[in-house]
Design an enzyme around this catalytic site. Structure first.
Site, PDB file in Angstrom:
ATOM      1  N   SER A   1      47.608  39.204  35.845  1.00  0.00           N
ATOM      2  CA  SER A   1      47.274  40.607  35.889  1.00  0.00           C
ATOM      3  C   SER A   1      46.445  41.018  37.217  1.00  0.00           C
ATOM      4  O   SER A   1      45.900  40.029  37.755  1.00  0.00           O
ATOM      5  CB  SER A   1      46.204  40.953  34.786  1.00  0.00           C
ATOM      6  OG  SER A   1      45.509  42.268  34.965  1.00  0.00           O
TER       7      SER A   1
ATOM      8  N   TYR B   1      38.615  39.810  29.530  1.00  0.00           N
ATOM      9  CA  TYR B   1      39.950  39.585  29.571  1.00  0.00           C
ATOM     10  C   TYR B   1      40.258  39.304  31.212  1.00  0.00           C
ATOM     11  O   TYR B   1      41.299  38.484  31.280  1.00  0.00           O
ATOM     12  CB  TYR B   1      40.630  40.990  29.500  1.00  0.00           C
ATOM     13  CG  TYR B   1      42.076  41.301  29.715  1.00  0.00           C
ATOM     14  CD1 TYR B   1      42.922  40.992  29.107  1.00  0.00           C
ATOM     15  CD2 TYR B   1      42.142  41.909  31.030  1.00  0.00           C
ATOM     16  CE1 TYR B   1      44.424  41.220  29.404  1.00  0.00           C
ATOM     17  CE2 TYR B   1      43.462  41.994  31.244  1.00  0.00           C
ATOM     18  CZ  TYR B   1      44.610  41.837  30.654  1.00  0.00           C
ATOM     19  OH  TYR B   1      45.933  41.921  30.985  1.00  0.00           O
TER      20      TYR B   1
END
Length: 296
Positions: A188, A201
């Site tokens: 990401s 995360y």
């Protein structure tokens, strides 16, 4: 005439607002999203780059995983869709892959459980007899305003799903991967730029980048290539399932393209890394983020 939102031709910098919506669980249900994500580019015909290969895709029922499954099927691959419990989405994905002329096996369970990961590999070999590509894509994220709000339970679940599962599945699949096989992990942009409401995360995505580079060095002598794709903000079920509306309603406005991606726009990077087009690419994290991060 400008293309309408949701069409595969849309490429202009048109800001898109998403309405507030409710998701009953993580990682989210695609079939109830408004608007639905666009998983398939009808102009993408495929050219046999993955003919008769077998790919395991975690989180393949929806979002980026579904888009990758469709693109791989168009390139001639059979697909194992691994998902948590979104049975309706998985059925929809299974149906479309069969319509594209390829076989699909769907397996529901928790990839944070090492025994389930072993089951995934066992069923793949039993059904298809081989594994050519492992795509570690599934993830969860839980928005918290402060690190003080991140409980031990949340921290452990995030790491167990997002990074521990990659270890489990890779270890289980490795005995069946031959020279020319590939492993592709979904990272990401948060691994590079951070995100203040997704500390745990983002930390897992940073770990995925290092896991990718280290694993690629470990497996290069066995002829197995390992790489990752780092998407920017993408309209998937994970967004309304985990973020407050103020964050997803105008997602991507600060990026040069002024919108977030549709899943089909991310999928070609996975096709590239799984195919012989990328035989000289190992240990890389490919950014597909609409210009939100250009690297160092």
């Amino acid at each position: 005439m400008k293309p309408t939102f949701g069409s595969y031709t849309e490429c202009e910098t048109i800001p898109i607002y998403y309405p507030p919506q409710y998701q009953p669980q993580q990682p989210g249900i695609e079939s109830i999203m408004i608007p639905r994500p666009v998983s398939e580019n009808p102009a993408y015909a495929g050219s046999g780059k993955l003919r008769d290969k077998v790919a395991i895709i975690t989180g393949g029922d929806s979002g980026i995983g579904r888009a990758v499954a469709y693109a791989f099927a168009k390139e001639g691959a059979d697909i194992v869709v691994v998902y948590f419990n979104e049975h309706g989405d998985a059925k929809e994905t299974w149906t479309r892959i069969n319509q594209l002329g390829r076989r699909c096996l769907t397996l529901a369970g928790d990839i944070g459980d090492e025994s389930f990961c072993g089951h995934v590999v066992e069923m793949t070999i039993r059904t298809f007899g081989r594994i050519d590509c492992l795509i570690n894509n599934a993830a969860v994220q839980f928005y918290q305003e402060s690190i003080e709000s991140i409980t031990r339970e949340q921290l452990e679940r995030t790491f167990r799903t997002n990074i521990f599962a990659m270890f489990y599945l890779t270890k289980a699949a490795l005995p069946y991967l031959k020279p020319g096989s590939t492993i592709i992990n979904t990272s990401s942009e948060t691994a590079h730029v951070g995100f203040k409401g997704l500390i745990d995360y983002s930390a897992t995505k940073g770990a995925i980048n290092t896991f990718t580079r280290s694993l690629s060095m470990s497996l290069v002598d066995r002829g197995i290539r390992v790489n990752a794709v780092a998407p920017g903000r993408t309209w998937t079920p994970l967004q309304p399932a985990s973020l407050p509306p103020k964050l997803y309603m105008s997602a991507g406005f600060e990026h040069p393209l002024r919108r977030d991606a549709q899943p089909w726009e991310i999928a070609p990077a996975f096709v590239y890394l799984a195919s012989d087009d990328s035989t000289y690419v190992i240990g890389q994290v490919i950014q597909v983020n609409g210009g939100s991060y250009f690297g160092q």
